[in-house]
Structures are given as C-alpha cells and as structure tokens.
Design an enzyme around this catalytic site. Structure first.
Site, PDB file in Angstrom:
ATOM      1  N   LYS A   6       2.999 -13.982   5.884  1.00  9.75           N
ATOM      2  CA  LYS A   6       3.218 -14.963   4.822  1.00  9.75           C
ATOM      3  C   LYS A   6       4.744 -15.113   4.671  1.00  9.75           C
ATOM      4  O   LYS A   6       5.315 -15.039   3.577  1.00  9.75           O
ATOM      5  CB  LYS A   6       2.544 -14.429   3.542  1.00  9.75           C
ATOM      6  CG  LYS A   6       2.438 -15.398   2.424  1.00  9.75           C
ATOM      7  CD  LYS A   6       1.359 -16.444   2.615  1.00  9.75           C
ATOM      8  CE  LYS A   6       1.447 -17.440   1.471  1.00  9.75           C
ATOM      9  NZ  LYS A   6       1.028 -18.789   1.829  1.00  9.75           N
ATOM     10  N   TYR A  39       0.812  -1.214   0.000  1.00  9.80           N
ATOM     11  CA  TYR A  39       0.000   0.000   0.000  1.00  9.80           C
ATOM     12  C   TYR A  39       0.846   1.266   0.000  1.00  9.80           C
ATOM     13  O   TYR A  39       0.302   2.373   0.032  1.00  9.80           O
ATOM     14  CB  TYR A  39      -0.908   0.033   1.235  1.00  9.80           C
ATOM     15  CG  TYR A  39      -2.023  -0.951   1.152  1.00  9.80           C
ATOM     16  CD1 TYR A  39      -1.755  -2.318   1.264  1.00  9.80           C
ATOM     17  CD2 TYR A  39      -3.327  -0.543   0.942  1.00  9.80           C
ATOM     18  CE1 TYR A  39      -2.768  -3.241   1.187  1.00  9.80           C
ATOM     19  CE2 TYR A  39      -4.348  -1.474   0.861  1.00  9.80           C
ATOM     20  CZ  TYR A  39      -4.062  -2.814   0.983  1.00  9.80           C
ATOM     21  OH  TYR A  39      -5.068  -3.742   0.896  1.00  9.80           O
ATOM     22  N   ASP A  47      -2.702 -17.653   5.087  1.00  7.03           N
ATOM     23  CA  ASP A  47      -3.748 -18.484   4.466  1.00  7.03           C
ATOM     24  C   ASP A  47      -4.361 -19.435   5.500  1.00  7.03           C
ATOM     25  O   ASP A  47      -5.577 -19.673   5.516  1.00  7.03           O
ATOM     26  CB  ASP A  47      -3.219 -19.254   3.248  1.00  7.03           C
ATOM     27  CG  ASP A  47      -1.813 -19.763   3.439  1.00  7.03           C
ATOM     28  OD1 ASP A  47      -0.876 -19.029   3.102  1.00  7.03           O
ATOM     29  OD2 ASP A  47      -1.648 -20.869   3.969  1.00  7.03           O
ATOM     30  N   ASP A  97      -6.115  -6.309   5.457  1.00  5.41           N
ATOM     31  CA  ASP A  97      -7.221  -5.894   4.600  1.00  5.41           C
ATOM     32  C   ASP A  97      -8.133  -7.096   4.330  1.00  5.41           C
ATOM     33  O   ASP A  97      -9.350  -7.052   4.540  1.00  5.41           O
ATOM     34  CB  ASP A  97      -6.639  -5.346   3.293  1.00  5.41           C
ATOM     35  CG  ASP A  97      -7.657  -4.547   2.506  1.00  5.41           C
ATOM     36  OD1 ASP A  97      -8.781  -4.377   2.999  1.00  5.41           O
ATOM     37  OD2 ASP A  97      -7.336  -4.094   1.399  1.00  5.41           O
TER      38      ASP A  97
END
Ligand code: NAP
Length: 480
Positions: free
Chosen positions: A233, A161, A334, A358
């Site tokens: 991640k 972002y 995930d 988000d």
C-alpha cells in the site's frame, strides 16, 4: 546420554534433521517434534499423523520414516508442567529444526507468551508460507475457484504486528504524541497527532523485506513459476510499504538479475523490440502515458530509467528473451483483493508485508473452500513450523468430527520443505481423490448440501483419514 527436553528423552531410534549449504540433510529416521494442540487439535493430530505415516511408508517402503517426538504447549503443558510454553519445547524445536503443531487455546486474560511469537523470534521464522490451491469438488463461493493457484509469502516478524503500541491515555502514548507534535511536525498542524490517540508503530525494514522477497523469488525459480508480485500500500505508506516495494525490486535486480525482468523493464524492452529505431524519449512516452504534460524533472527521470534499462539488460533480456524470465511486478493491496476475484490466474507468488498478507491469505482461502482446508508454515532459513490455520474449535473437541484437512495439508507442505516432495504430492492426491468421491467431514458435507450436491458421505475425523489412506493407491504413488 541422549537428548532430553521437558524431562522427556528424545527417541533413541531417530536423529535430527541438519541444515548445511542452504539444504536440509534428512536422516532416514528423522525426528520431528509435534505439539498435539488443544481442543480438536487432539482429534486432527491423531488422524493426520496416521496419514503422514502411511504416505511415508507408501513412498519409501520402510527405508525412511518419521520418528515423532511429542513436545508440549498449551493446556497439556499447563497441566503437566504448570506452564503454557515450557522452555524445553522451544529448545527441542530449535534442536530438531522442523516441527508441526495443532491449534492452541489462547488463554483468556492474556499475559501468556505466544508460541508463534516466541518461535518466530528464536528461529527467525520470517515468512508465513500459505499455498492456496483449489481441490476439485470443494464447494466454493466463486464461479471459477480452479483459477486460484497462488502461493503467498507473508512477512512474519514486523509491520503493525511488531507489538509496539500504547493505549490511549497511557504515559508512553502521551510522551510519544508530545514528541511527535513538538519535534516532528514539518507541515505544522497537518502532521499533528490528536492527543486522545492510541499509538502503534509500523516498522518495515530492509532486512525483513529482503529475506522475504528472496524466499519468494527462489521459490518461483525452483518451481518454474513465471510471476512474483509485491503487494503493498505504498501509495499511502510511502516509507514502509512503498519501501517494501522498492527494496523488493532492488533485491530482485541485484540477486536474480539473469533470471528476472520487472514489469516496467518488460514494457521498455518490448517497445525497443517492436521499434528498434525509436528514440529514448519516444519509448519513455509509451511507458509512462501523459509524460509530455509532466514536469521536466520527471520526464528526465523516466528517460534516464529507459536508457539505463536498455544499456544494462538489452543484450541479455532484449529481442524477446525477457519473455522467458520470471516477471516481478507489484500491485496495490486493495486492487489485489479485487484481482484475486476477477483474475486470480494471472498471479502465482505473492510477497506481502504482514498485515496485507493476513487479509489476503484468508480472502484467498475463502475462495477455495475456507479455513478447514488451508495449510500453512512459518519458515526461516533452516527452520520451519507447520500448522493448520484454524483454531481449536473447542465445541467439537474429542468428538471425532472435525476436518483434519488443513493439518494434513500443512504436513504435505512440511514434507515438501524438508525435501521429500513425493510424500507431499501423494498426500495431496489422496486427499483430493477422497473429496472427489464425496466422502468428507461434516463441514464439507454441509457445504455440498447447500450447493445442491446430494448423497455425500459424512465421515468422522478418523474415518476421513482412513479414506485418504485408502486412496494412496499404487497408481497414485507411481505417478507422484
Ligand atoms: P476456530 O477454532 O477456528 O473455530 C471457528 C469455527 O470454524 C468452528 O466452530 C467451525 O465452524 C470451524 N472450524 C474450525 N476448525 C475446523 C475444522 N478443523 N473442521 C471443520 N470446521 C472447523 O476459531 P475460534 O472459535 O475463534 O477459536 C477457538 C480457539 O482457538 C481460541 O482459543 C483461539 O484463540 C484459538 N486459535 C488458535 C489458533 C492457533 O493455534 N493457530 C488459531 C486461531 C484460533 P462451525 O461451528 O460452523 O462448524
């Protein structure tokens, strides 16, 4: 002469919130700037403001109140000043520290400075604070929505972002690709970037990570919560998201040592508690399954970790004392998206980089009834801007029909933030009581009908606010 922003004098009957020693000092007549918002922002702000004033009045009986001060952004600012985001609005929010806003139109065509981006930069609003808690009676797509009571702290200033990206074919993208391919390819062709790529940069810093994780840990300690989870991640993006995890653990150990235990430390301590005679090697083998088949260097690394953990915290955290500490653990993003569906009740505070946060906050919000009830705040040290997470829903503008719940709950969060938690609690209780009576706006009435709940009373925006105010009974105030 008093303060003036955008040519509008600040109200003389109130004064600014101050911030000292990491605490807000809130005057009895606190000025809070608000941006009404575009489209249905006008409907929901009018309704929400009445709810806020009623709750403050009920709790403080005239001793304290909010002095609202309108500042301008979006269409209203453009009509009045020819600018979408006047500098005076930013200056006013900086001066008064805490503000609340309705949704704003994103003008088609671009080139407009985003209020949220401008405020984040100006005030270092480094965390997006999104509590996700189920209100009984709200239709949900999952069987046990009541298991979800999670507070998300999403990093707000960096990651993909940061806005550092270049279009495929642009001179900048080409230069960067040439540079990477010519100068940085350590594994030859494997690291080459295709020349027809768009390019974006994903910065994740020690500074951004530390301020976010510190906020999440402090929140957990203040609220007496038991778990803080770093969601990342890092198995794929080792030096950005993997580092987010590593720096998060490091900060937790350095700044909160007496109060926290990491999940891995808890395994080591638990092994030692259960078997005081076990060797370091035996404990390492239990903590890291398959260690006997691992390369020697890795075995040594795990054994060193076990010894260091026992030497440093066995006295303070051993013999089961670790069970009373805040558990800091981490989960791959995930897997976290699965776990909010299957085991939501195992999680309390999530600290996430920007993009994971988000996805996760919307996925969590869906489980408790959608965006119409999802509150949010952009917060930093000594500053906060609160807003509903939905948009302007322009097709319903000025019709007094949409749900003001998300803005109302954002206000409840704002009161908690400034240190008037009893006001926030009263608002949440009154909202929950109103929904429990099945007196709701069209969106919830529609969902209830789809769930087979008949007879819900469909209220307009302002009537829904009236019903919430009616439910601010003496009993609700007393138990707040
Ligand atoms: P939206 O305004 O969130 O509306 C999409 C749909 O969500 C609505 O049609 C409505 O669904 C439902 N909805 C939204 N708010 C609701 C409420 N308060 N009560 C009940 N239902 C509600 O999304 P959008 O149409 O994509 O965006 C419209 C404008 O808002 C755009 O200019 C966008 O850029 C802007 N926006 C601003 C912000 C912000 O300022 N924070 C955030 C997001 C979007 P149904 O029609 O099914 O009832």
């Amino acid at each position: 002469m008093g303060l003036e922003f955008n040519g509008v004098p600040a109200p003389a009957e109130g004064s600014a919130i101050d911030y000292k020693g990491e605490k807000f000092i809130v005057p009895d007549r606190a000025i809070i700037p608000y941006i009404e918002g575009d489209g249905t922002g006008r409907d929901i702000w009018k309704a929400a403001r009445r709810v806020f004033d009623a709750a403050v009045e009920k709790v403080f009986r005239g001793k304290r109140r909010i002095v609202w001060y309108e500042v301008f952004a979006g269409e209203k600012a453009f009509k009045r000043f020819g600018e979408w985001l006047p500098q005076g609005t930013l200056d006013a929010i900086k001066e008064f520290r805490v503000a609340i806003k309705g949704p704003l139109t994103t003008p088609v065509g671009g080139g407009i400075r985003s209020l949220n981006v401008a405020l984040r930069q100006l005030l270092n609003l480094y965390a997006c604070w999104r509590p996700v808690k189920y209100i009984p009676g709200v239709p949900s797509p999952v069987r046990h929505p009541e298991r979800m009571n999670i507070v998300i702290f999403r990093e707000n200033t960096e990651d993909v972002y940061a806005g550092i990206e270049w279009r495929e074919g642009s001179a900048q993208a080409k230069r960067l690709i040439d540079f990477v391919n010519a100068m940085l390819s350590v594994d030859g062709a494997k690291k080459r970037v295709r020349t027809d790529s768009g390019i974006g940069i994903k910065p994740i810093s020690v500074t951004g990570t530390n301020q976010l994780v510190r906020r999440g840990l402090r929140f957990a300690l203040d609220q007496g919560l038991k778990t803080v989870t770093l969601v990342h991640k890092g198995n794929i993006m080792k030096f950005t998201e993997g580092s987010f995890r590593d720096w998060g653990y490091q900060l937790a150990k350095e700044e909160f040592r007496g109060a926290i235990v990491t999940e891995r430390e808890s395994w080591i301590l638990d092994q030692r508690d259960k078997n005081p005679a076990a060797s370091i090697e035996a404990i390492a083998a239990r903590v890291e399954p398959g260690l006997d088949m691992a390369p020697g260097a890795f075995r040594l690394q795990v054994e060193t970790e076990v010894k260091a953990c026992l030497d440093s915290i066995r006295a303070t955290h051993g013999n089961g004392k670790w069970k009373g500490k805040v558990m800091v653990n981490d989960r791959i993003a995930d897997s976290m998206l699965q776990q909010i569906l299957t085991r939501a009740d195992e999680y309390q505070v999530l600290c996430t980089p920007n993009l994971n946060g988000d996805y996760l906050s919307d996925a969590c919000a869906a489980q408790i009834g959608g965006l119409g009830l999802a509150p949010g705040g952009n917060i930093g040290d000594g500053y906060g801007v609160f807003e509903a997470t939905h948009g302007t829903a322009p097709k319903y503008a000025d019709q007094d029909v949409v749900n003001p719940g998300a803005l109302i709950r954002s206000g409840a969060l704002m009161f908690e933030f400034i240190g008037w938690p009893e006001v926030g609690v009263l608002i949440e209780r009154a909202l929950a009581a109103t929904i429990a009576e099945h007196r709701v706006t069209y969106d919830l009435e529609r969902l209830m009908r789809m769930e087979g709940i008949t007879g819900a009373e469909k209220l307009g925006t302002s009537a829904f606010a009236d019903a919430i105010i009616e439910n601010m009974s003496e009993k609700a105030v007393a138990s707040g």
